[in-house]
Design an enzyme around this catalytic site. Structure first.
Site, PDB file in Angstrom:
ATOM      1  N   ARG A  83      36.588   2.779 -16.245  1.00  0.00           N
ATOM      2  CA  ARG A  83      37.685   1.739 -16.180  1.00  0.00           C
ATOM      3  C   ARG A  83      37.759   1.177 -17.554  1.00  0.00           C
ATOM      4  O   ARG A  83      37.043   0.406 -17.878  1.00  0.00           O
ATOM      5  CB  ARG A  83      37.622   0.786 -15.077  1.00  0.00           C
ATOM      6  CG  ARG A  83      37.522   1.347 -13.710  1.00  0.00           C
ATOM      7  CD  ARG A  83      38.498   0.813 -12.604  1.00  0.00           C
ATOM      8  NE  ARG A  83      38.598   1.824 -11.580  1.00  0.00           N
ATOM      9  CZ  ARG A  83      38.948   1.356 -10.189  1.00  0.00           C
ATOM     10  NH1 ARG A  83      39.292   0.404 -10.112  1.00  0.00           N
ATOM     11  NH2 ARG A  83      38.986   2.317  -9.436  1.00  0.00           N
ATOM     12  N   GLU A  87      38.862  -1.773 -18.566  1.00  0.00           N
ATOM     13  CA  GLU A  87      39.181  -2.891 -18.397  1.00  0.00           C
ATOM     14  C   GLU A  87      38.620  -3.701 -19.622  1.00  0.00           C
ATOM     15  O   GLU A  87      37.516  -3.241 -20.158  1.00  0.00           O
ATOM     16  CB  GLU A  87      38.383  -3.500 -17.175  1.00  0.00           C
ATOM     17  CG  GLU A  87      38.069  -2.524 -16.030  1.00  0.00           C
ATOM     18  CD  GLU A  87      38.316  -3.132 -14.741  1.00  0.00           C
ATOM     19  OE1 GLU A  87      39.119  -4.148 -14.734  1.00  0.00           O
ATOM     20  OE2 GLU A  87      37.679  -2.711 -13.730  1.00  0.00           O
ATOM     21  N   ARG A 139      30.804  -8.866 -13.046  1.00  0.00           N
ATOM     22  CA  ARG A 139      31.090  -8.146 -11.898  1.00  0.00           C
ATOM     23  C   ARG A 139      31.734  -6.873 -12.388  1.00  0.00           C
ATOM     24  O   ARG A 139      32.108  -5.995 -11.408  1.00  0.00           O
ATOM     25  CB  ARG A 139      31.588  -8.816 -10.735  1.00  0.00           C
ATOM     26  CG  ARG A 139      32.916  -9.329 -11.027  1.00  0.00           C
ATOM     27  CD  ARG A 139      33.276 -10.567  -9.877  1.00  0.00           C
ATOM     28  NE  ARG A 139      34.456 -11.137 -10.071  1.00  0.00           N
ATOM     29  CZ  ARG A 139      35.778 -10.764  -9.842  1.00  0.00           C
ATOM     30  NH1 ARG A 139      35.917  -9.726  -9.004  1.00  0.00           N
ATOM     31  NH2 ARG A 139      36.777 -11.817 -10.271  1.00  0.00           N
ATOM     32  N   GLU A 167      34.842  -9.045  -3.966  1.00  0.00           N
ATOM     33  CA  GLU A 167      35.449  -7.564  -3.568  1.00  0.00           C
ATOM     34  C   GLU A 167      34.417  -6.735  -3.548  1.00  0.00           C
ATOM     35  O   GLU A 167      33.839  -6.555  -4.672  1.00  0.00           O
ATOM     36  CB  GLU A 167      36.772  -7.240  -4.019  1.00  0.00           C
ATOM     37  CG  GLU A 167      37.372  -6.095  -3.641  1.00  0.00           C
ATOM     38  CD  GLU A 167      38.447  -5.588  -4.349  1.00  0.00           C
ATOM     39  OE1 GLU A 167      39.417  -6.511  -4.694  1.00  0.00           O
ATOM     40  OE2 GLU A 167      38.634  -4.332  -4.339  1.00  0.00           O
ATOM     41  N   SER A 216      38.190  -1.416  -1.584  1.00  0.00           N
ATOM     42  CA  SER A 216      39.542  -1.332  -1.217  1.00  0.00           C
ATOM     43  C   SER A 216      39.846  -0.115  -0.552  1.00  0.00           C
ATOM     44  O   SER A 216      39.379   0.718  -0.966  1.00  0.00           O
ATOM     45  CB  SER A 216      40.419  -1.348  -2.470  1.00  0.00           C
ATOM     46  OG  SER A 216      40.653  -2.772  -3.074  1.00  0.00           O
TER      47      SER A 216
END
Ligand code: ATP
Ligand code: MG
Length: 434
Positions: free
Chosen positions: A211, A213, A219, A357, A360
Site C-alpha cells: 500500500r 500510503e 500502525r 482496526e 475488514s
C-alpha cells in the site's frame, strides 16, 4: 553442526560441544568466565589461568563480545553459575570473530533507538525479548494455518504483480513489467473471490500486501502481511464466525506454547485470552456510543467514517474485541454486497481491537449485473477487470470473506507501541533497506 548440544540441553557428568555467541566475559584474576549464548539460553565456560592450557585460556579471553565460538568440555554442576552448570573446556575455538565496535548492544544493557535496531536486525534479534516477538509471530502463523485447515480451508497463493488495483489508484505502487506498467497488489481480494467460486470453495492466504500510503503512522506499513479468507456459501455472519475462530486460535496457541516468550515480554500475567463471543455492534450503535463518551470535539453523524480518535474512544468504552456491522453502503467498497432488505446498508464489517482496526470483511456482490454496475459507479472501467467479472457469469455462488492484518494482530496481542516491532524488515516512507 555435528555433535552440537544446545546450552539448554547440557547434562552434568557428560562431555559436550556448545556453539554460540560470546555474551559476556568476566575476568576475575586467576579465573575467568565466558558466557556463551545460543538459541536456547546461556552457559558459563570456566577458564582457570594457572591450571589450563595457556593458549586455550588466551583464545577464550581474547574472543570479543558477540564472536561465534565453539567450545568442547566437561559439563559440571556449579550452583554459583547462572544456570547451575558450567563447562570446563578442553578446546575453545573462535569460529567467527566480531568487531569489538558493535553498532548496538545485544545484551540489552544499552538501549538503542528503533532505526538503529532496524538497521542491525541481526544483532537486535540476539536480544531475548526481541526474538520472543518473532517466535510468537511464528507460532501465530502456525496456529492460524492449522485452524484454517481444521475448518476445511485450502491455502492458496495469488500473484503480487498485477495489472490493476482493487481499490482505485492512489494506494498503488507502480512497477515496470517488461516495459508495461504493472502494480504491486494491494490485496488478494479479487483472486481469492475467484477461488471461492472455484472447486476449492473455502480458501485462505497469508501473504504480503502493498500500500502506497503516504502517512507514517505507528500502525501502517507499506508492505504488510495479510491473512485472508474467502468462503463460498458464506454470508457476512458466517465470515465473522470464521475470523473470531482464527483470532481466538492465535491467542490460545500463544498462551499454550509461548509462556517463556510471554515472560520475556513481561506479559505472563497480562495475557488475556479473548473470551465469549465478540460483541457485534451496528454502525449506528457504534457512532451513538462514540458520541456518548463525550471524547470527540465534534459529534459523529450517520455516514461519517470512524476517525482514529473515534476508534480509540469506542475501543476504550467496549474494552474487548468487537465487530462493527451494518455500515452505510457508501463508505464500503463496491464489491461488498448490500443487505437484501436494505440497499443503503452494507454487509461489510470491521473487527476491532480496542486499540485499532484488525479486519475488514463482508459478503461479496456475486450477481454479475450488480458487480459491473458497481465498478462503473466507483469510476473504474469494468473492461479492465473482465478477467474477474467474467467468472461471475459461470456460476458464482454467494460468498463472503475478510482480510486480517497480521502485524496488527501481533501488535495488539503483545501491546507493542509500533507496528514495526512486529516486522523484521519494515517498509515505510523512510525505509527501503535493509
Ligand atoms: P486503516 O483504515 O486502518 O488504514 P484499511 O481499512 O485501509 O485500514 P483494509 O483495506 O480494510 O485496511 O485492509 C484489511 C486489514 O489489513 C486492515 O484492517 C489492517 O489490519 C490491515 N492493513 C491494511 N492496510 C495496512 C497497512 N498499511 N499496514 C498494516 N496493516 C494494514
Ligand atoms: Mg478496513
Amino acid at each position: 553442526m555435528e555433535n552440537r548440544t544446545y546450552t539448554a540441553d547440557v547434562e552434568p557428568g557428560t562431555s559436550a560441544t556448545v556453539a554460540g555467541w560470546v555474551h559476556e566475559t568476566r575476568d576475575l584474576g586467576g579465573i575467568a568466565f565466558v558466557i556463551v549464548r545460543d538459541k536456547t539460553g546461556k552457559l558459563q565456560v570456566k577458564l582457570e589461568k594457572d591450571e589450563m592450557d595457556e593458549e586455550l585460556v588466551e583464545t577464550g579471553l581474547d574472543a570479543a563480545r558477540e564472536s561465534v565460538v565453539k567450545v568442547t568440555g566437561d559439563v559440571k554442576e556449579e550452583p554459583r553459575a547462572p544456570t547451575g552448570f558450567e563447562l570446563v573446556p578442553e578446546s575453545f575455538e573462535v569460529v567467527a570473530p566480531a568487531d569489538p565496535q558493535l553498532p548496538l548492544d545485544p545484551s540489552g544493557k544499552v538501549d538503542a533507538e528503533l532505526p538503529t535496531r532496524l538497521d542491525n536486525r541481526t544483532l537486535d534479534l540476539r536480544k531475548p525479548d526481541v526474538k520472543a516477538v518473532f517466535e510468537i509471530r511464528s507460532e501465530v502463523l502456525r496456529a492460524v494455518r492449522e485452524h484454517f485447515r481444521d475448518v476445511g480451508c485450502t491455502e492458496i497463493n495469488t500473484p503480487k504483480i498485477v495489472a490493476t488495483g482493487t481499490e482505485g489508484g492512489t494506494e498503488l505502487f507502480p512497477i515496470s513489467y517488461f516495459g508495461e506498467e504493472a502494480f504491486m497488489n494491494q490485496s488478494p481480494q479479487l483472486f481469492k473471490q475467484l477461488m471461492a467460486g472455484s472447486g476449492l470453495e473455502k480458501v485462505f492466504e497469508i501473504g504480503p500486501i502493498f500500500r502506497a500510503e503516504e502517512h507514517n503512522t505507528p500502525r501502517h506499513l507499506n508492505e504488510a502481511t495479510s491473512i485472508d479468507f474467502e468462503g463460498a456459501f458464506h454470508d457476512h455472519n458466517d465470515a465473522m464466525d470464521v475470523v473470531e475462530g482464527v483470532v481466538k486460535a492465535a491467542y490460545e496457541a500463544v498462551s499454550e506454547n509461548c509462556q517463556e516468550e510471554l515472560e520475556l515480554l513481561g506479559l505472563e500475567d497480562e495475557f488475556d485470552l479473548p473470551e465469549g463471543d465478540f460483541p457485534r455492534l451496528t454502525y449506528e450503535e457504534a457512532i451513538e456510543r462514540v458520541n456518548a463518551t463525550g471524547e470527540l470535539d465534534e459529534m459523529l453523524v450517520y455516514g461519517d467514517d470512524l476517525s482514529t480518535e473515534a476508534e480509540r474512544a469506542l475501543g476504550e468504552d467496549v474494552g474487548e474485541h468487537y465487530f462493527i456491522t451494518n455500515w452505510p453502503s457508501e463508505i464500503k467498497p463496491f464489491y461488498i454486497k448490500d443487505l437484501d432488505d436494505d440497499p443503503e446498508t452494507s454487509t461489510g464489517f470491521d473487527l476491532m481491537h480496542p486499540r485499532m482496526e484488525l479486519v475488514s470483511g463482508g459478503q461479496r456482490e456475486h450477481r454479475y449485473d450488480h458487480l459491473v454496475e458497481g465498478f462503473e459507479q466507483q469510476g473504474l472501467n469494468p473492461d479492465e477487470f473482465e478477467y474477474y467479472t467474467k467468472m461471475f457469469k459461470y456460476g458464482m455462488p454467494p460468498h463472503a470473506g475478510w482480510g486480517l492484518g497480521g502485524e496488527r494482530l501481533i501488535m495488539t496481542m503483545l501491546g507493542l507501541d509500533n507496528i514495526r516491532e512486529a516486522v523484521l524488515f519494515p517498509r515505510d516512507r523512510q525505509r527501503l533497506s535493509p
